[in-house]
Design a protein around this motif. Structure first.
Motif, PDB file in Angstrom:
ATOM      1  N   ALA A  21       0.820  -1.114   0.062  1.00  8.80           N
ATOM      2  CA  ALA A  21       0.158  -0.065  -0.037  1.00  8.80           C
ATOM      3  C   ALA A  21       0.828   1.156  -0.096  1.00  8.80           C
ATOM      4  O   ALA A  21       1.925   1.498   0.700  1.00  8.80           O
ATOM      5  N   GLU A  22       0.360   2.290  -0.903  1.00  6.69           N
ATOM      6  CA  GLU A  22       1.417   3.517  -0.811  1.00  6.69           C
ATOM      7  C   GLU A  22       0.953   4.078   0.564  1.00  6.69           C
ATOM      8  O   GLU A  22      -0.368   4.293   0.845  1.00  6.69           O
ATOM      9  N   VAL A  23       1.751   4.755   1.217  1.00 15.16           N
ATOM     10  CA  VAL A  23       1.608   5.668   2.180  1.00 15.16           C
ATOM     11  C   VAL A  23       1.175   7.086   1.685  1.00 15.16           C
ATOM     12  O   VAL A  23       2.022   7.589   1.254  1.00 15.16           O
ATOM     13  N   LEU A  24      -0.228   7.613   1.979  1.00 17.48           N
ATOM     14  CA  LEU A  24      -0.302   8.848   1.610  1.00 17.48           C
ATOM     15  C   LEU A  24      -0.242   9.936   2.713  1.00 17.48           C
ATOM     16  O   LEU A  24       0.096  11.089   2.397  1.00 17.48           O
ATOM     17  N   VAL A  25      -0.413   9.515   4.040  1.00 22.15           N
ATOM     18  CA  VAL A  25      -0.113  10.380   5.160  1.00 22.15           C
ATOM     19  C   VAL A  25       0.466   9.661   6.416  1.00 22.15           C
ATOM     20  O   VAL A  25       0.158   8.470   6.765  1.00 22.15           O
ATOM     21  N   ASN A  26       1.269  10.251   7.086  1.00 23.70           N
ATOM     22  CA  ASN A  26       1.921   9.711   8.313  1.00 23.70           C
ATOM     23  C   ASN A  26       2.294  10.831   9.039  1.00 23.70           C
ATOM     24  O   ASN A  26       3.552  10.957   9.058  1.00 23.70           O
ATOM     25  N   SER A  27       1.207  11.187   9.981  1.00 30.56           N
ATOM     26  CA  SER A  27       2.019  12.521  10.747  1.00 30.56           C
ATOM     27  C   SER A  27       1.148  12.387  12.141  1.00 30.56           C
ATOM     28  O   SER A  27       0.449  11.804  12.326  1.00 30.56           O
ATOM     29  N   SER A  39      -3.074   3.703   1.013  1.00 30.08           N
ATOM     30  CA  SER A  39      -4.236   3.541  -0.265  1.00 30.08           C
ATOM     31  C   SER A  39      -4.011   2.028  -0.406  1.00 30.08           C
ATOM     32  O   SER A  39      -3.089   1.328  -0.614  1.00 30.08           O
ATOM     33  N   ALA A  40      -5.248   1.296   0.031  1.00 30.95           N
ATOM     34  CA  ALA A  40      -5.492  -0.125   0.086  1.00 30.95           C
ATOM     35  C   ALA A  40      -6.874  -0.407  -0.445  1.00 30.95           C
ATOM     36  O   ALA A  40      -7.774  -0.724   0.291  1.00 30.95           O
ATOM     37  N   PRO A  41      -7.335  -0.415  -1.648  1.00 29.26           N
ATOM     38  CA  PRO A  41      -8.550  -0.398  -2.375  1.00 29.26           C
ATOM     39  C   PRO A  41      -9.508  -1.541  -1.907  1.00 29.26           C
ATOM     40  O   PRO A  41     -10.626  -1.284  -1.568  1.00 29.26           O
ATOM     41  N   ASP A  42      -8.790  -2.693  -1.810  1.00 33.18           N
ATOM     42  CA  ASP A  42      -9.702  -3.979  -1.703  1.00 33.18           C
ATOM     43  C   ASP A  42     -10.080  -3.938  -0.262  1.00 33.18           C
ATOM     44  O   ASP A  42     -11.198  -4.425   0.207  1.00 33.18           O
ATOM     45  N   ILE A  43      -9.270  -3.492   0.577  1.00 33.05           N
ATOM     46  CA  ILE A  43      -9.363  -3.637   1.931  1.00 33.05           C
ATOM     47  C   ILE A  43     -10.350  -2.402   2.296  1.00 33.05           C
ATOM     48  O   ILE A  43     -11.453  -2.614   3.202  1.00 33.05           O
ATOM     49  N   THR A  75     -10.827   4.687  10.208  1.00 30.78           N
ATOM     50  CA  THR A  75     -11.937   4.829   9.179  1.00 30.78           C
ATOM     51  C   THR A  75     -11.486   4.571   7.818  1.00 30.78           C
ATOM     52  O   THR A  75     -10.160   3.910   7.649  1.00 30.78           O
ATOM     53  N   ARG A  76     -12.383   4.080   7.080  1.00 31.44           N
ATOM     54  CA  ARG A  76     -12.175   3.924   5.558  1.00 31.44           C
ATOM     55  C   ARG A  76     -13.169   4.659   4.565  1.00 31.44           C
ATOM     56  O   ARG A  76     -14.119   5.026   4.844  1.00 31.44           O
ATOM     57  N   ASP A  77     -12.297   4.682   3.299  1.00 31.25           N
ATOM     58  CA  ASP A  77     -13.252   5.490   2.287  1.00 31.25           C
ATOM     59  C   ASP A  77     -12.956   4.547   0.923  1.00 31.25           C
ATOM     60  O   ASP A  77     -12.191   4.233   0.507  1.00 31.25           O
ATOM     61  N   ALA A  78     -14.384   3.811   0.755  1.00 35.49           N
ATOM     62  CA  ALA A  78     -14.293   2.920   0.003  1.00 35.49           C
ATOM     63  C   ALA A  78     -14.133   3.482  -1.558  1.00 35.49           C
ATOM     64  O   ALA A  78     -13.497   2.733  -2.406  1.00 35.49           O
ATOM     65  N   ASP A  79     -14.631   4.475  -1.890  1.00 31.75           N
ATOM     66  CA  ASP A  79     -14.616   5.387  -3.145  1.00 31.75           C
ATOM     67  C   ASP A  79     -13.266   5.718  -3.270  1.00 31.75           C
ATOM     68  O   ASP A  79     -12.614   5.542  -4.407  1.00 31.75           O
ATOM     69  N   ALA A  80     -12.586   6.266  -2.429  1.00 32.39           N
ATOM     70  CA  ALA A  80     -11.253   6.695  -2.338  1.00 32.39           C
ATOM     71  C   ALA A  80     -10.152   5.590  -2.479  1.00 32.39           C
ATOM     72  O   ALA A  80      -8.952   5.787  -2.727  1.00 32.39           O
ATOM     73  N   GLY A  81     -10.597   4.477  -1.771  1.00 32.33           N
ATOM     74  CA  GLY A  81      -9.745   3.275  -1.736  1.00 32.33           C
ATOM     75  C   GLY A  81      -8.664   3.430  -0.629  1.00 32.33           C
ATOM     76  O   GLY A  81      -7.530   2.710  -0.617  1.00 32.33           O
ATOM     77  N   THR A  82      -9.030   4.272   0.214  1.00 35.81           N
ATOM     78  CA  THR A  82      -8.122   4.304   1.547  1.00 35.81           C
ATOM     79  C   THR A  82      -8.500   3.824   2.756  1.00 35.81           C
ATOM     80  O   THR A  82      -9.860   3.876   3.028  1.00 35.81           O
ATOM     81  N   ILE A  83      -7.669   3.649   3.540  1.00 31.66           N
ATOM     82  CA  ILE A  83      -7.880   3.281   4.983  1.00 31.66           C
ATOM     83  C   ILE A  83      -7.002   4.103   6.011  1.00 31.66           C
ATOM     84  O   ILE A  83      -5.909   4.414   5.602  1.00 31.66           O
ATOM     85  N   ASP A  84      -7.824   4.510   7.085  1.00 29.99           N
ATOM     86  CA  ASP A  84      -6.813   5.369   8.025  1.00 29.99           C
ATOM     87  C   ASP A  84      -6.647   4.576   9.373  1.00 29.99           C
ATOM     88  O   ASP A  84      -7.451   3.719   9.884  1.00 29.99           O
ATOM     89  N   VAL A  85      -5.476   4.738  10.018  1.00 31.72           N
ATOM     90  CA  VAL A  85      -5.138   4.090  11.244  1.00 31.72           C
ATOM     91  C   VAL A  85      -4.599   5.068  12.092  1.00 31.72           C
ATOM     92  O   VAL A  85      -3.894   6.052  11.772  1.00 31.72           O
ATOM     93  N   LEU A  86      -4.917   5.028  13.288  1.00 35.78           N
ATOM     94  CA  LEU A  86      -4.434   6.064  14.372  1.00 35.78           C
ATOM     95  C   LEU A  86      -3.696   4.962  15.253  1.00 35.78           C
ATOM     96  O   LEU A  86      -4.081   3.958  15.488  1.00 35.78           O
ATOM     97  N   TYR A  87      -2.223   5.442  15.591  1.00 33.69           N
ATOM     98  CA  TYR A  87      -1.547   4.605  16.198  1.00 33.69           C
ATOM     99  C   TYR A  87      -0.536   5.311  17.168  1.00 33.69           C
ATOM    100  O   TYR A  87      -0.143   6.245  17.068  1.00 33.69           O
TER     101      TYR A  87
END
Ligand SMILES: Cc1cc2nc3c(=O)[nH]c(=O)nc-3n(C[C@H](O)[C@H](O)[C@H](O)COP(=O)(O)OP(=O)(O)OC[C@H]3O[C@@H](n4cnc5c(N)ncnc54)[C@H](O)[C@@H]3O)c2cc1C
Ligand code: FES
Length: 265
Positions: A21-27, A39-43, A75-87
């Protein structure tokens, strides 16, 4: 307290996939927490509320950390193909995760595990999350039901989930509002007349015990998302056995992380 695998487990779970998966944000997000968008469209298309992913923080041709780390899908955004993780950065793996920059790729496996299940006829749900445990509850907001979320944390800066839940009761140690006795009394006052049909919780054993008690009081079913150290996340290594009374212990990664929870009779 007794945990039991949910009856709805397994058969129709989404297919598990892996991707680079491409990292789009890590902040930095807030307090000691970071926000990772991948970016993980299937998930993103198939994940169910309460499921998780395994993130490999090792880069190609590096020594480690070799084992992936489990993370809830915030959260996830099926249209954008993205998942968000807080860690939270707590050790070697999450420290390595924090070094990824946008444009890099990370091996991601998911969606994994048994998520939260709403019973037919459930219209009103109480969510109770503590600290980073809130991240396992946020995708429940996808269900078209009335939600009341209790978001508990050490202090106001460490509260997670307010961006997801429109109606939230924030309680903190700093304000003296997060203790289980105080909180249980407040919830009884507010909800006794119109109690929830289900209670979902994550992030604190004491709050889980409180939820089991409230569930018994209101006749509401209770589900808890458990944490465990995981090596594979797939049910192979048996390193994540949940505490059980007798017989073979359920595996948190395969039979959970979400289990039914009941108070002692
Ligand atoms: C289903 C699931 C979902 C999760 N979701 C999230 C999430 O959304 N955000 C997040 O920040 N964390 C989440 N976690 C916890 C996360 O996986 C661990 O914090 C992470 O693996 C720690 O890796 P590390 O190498 O940085 O720390 P390590 O060096 O492995 O450990 C550092 C410290 O954290 C403790 N620790 C490590 N893993 C766990 C664990 N699973 N449970 C309890 N204590 C642990 C260790 O005992 C040690 O004290 C989740 C865990 C599970 C099982
Ligand atoms: S982490 Fe390997 S079986 Fe659960």
């Amino acid at each position: 307290m007794t945990i039991t695998p949910l009856v709805a487990s397994s058969p129709d779970r989404p297919r598990v996939t892996w991707c680079r998966a491409e990292v789009l944000v890590n902040s930095h997000r807030a307090d000691r927490y970071r926000h990772l968008r991948l970016s993980a469209p299937d998930i993103a298309a198939t994940a169910r509320p309460g499921q998780f992913v395994m993130l490999t923080a090792a880069r190609e041709n590096t020594a480690g950390p070799l084992l992936p780390r489990p993370m809830a899908i915030y959260t996830r955004d099926a249209d954008a193909g993205t998942i968000d993780v807080l860690y939270g950065v707590v050790g070697e793996g999450t420290r390595a995760l924090s070094t990824f920059v946008p444009g890099e790729r990370m091996v991601v496996v998911g969606p994994l595990g048994q998520g939260f299940v709403l019973d037919e006829g459930t219209r009103r749900v109480l969510l109770v999350g503590r600290g980073i445990g809130v991240c396992s509850l946020t995708t429940v907001a996808e269900y078209p039901v009335e939600l009341l979320a209790v978001l508990s944390a050490r202090n106001a800066a460490a509260v997670l989930g307010t961006d997801v839940f429109g109606r939230a009761m924030v309680v903190t140690d700093a304000e003296g509002t997060s203790g289980v006795d105080v909180l249980a009394a407040r919830l009884c006052t507010e909800l006794d007349r119109r109690p929830p049909q289900q209670i979902l919780t994550c992030g604190s054993e004491r709050l889980a015990r409180m939820c089991a008690g409230l569930g018994a009081r209101w006749g509401a079913s209770v589900q808890v998302s458990l944490e465990a150290h995981m090596a594979c996340g797939l049910g192979y290594c048996h390193g994540c056995a949940a505490p059980g009374d007798t017989g073979p212990s359920p595996l948190v990664c395969r039979d959970g992380p979400v289990f039914g929870l009941s108070a002692p009779a």
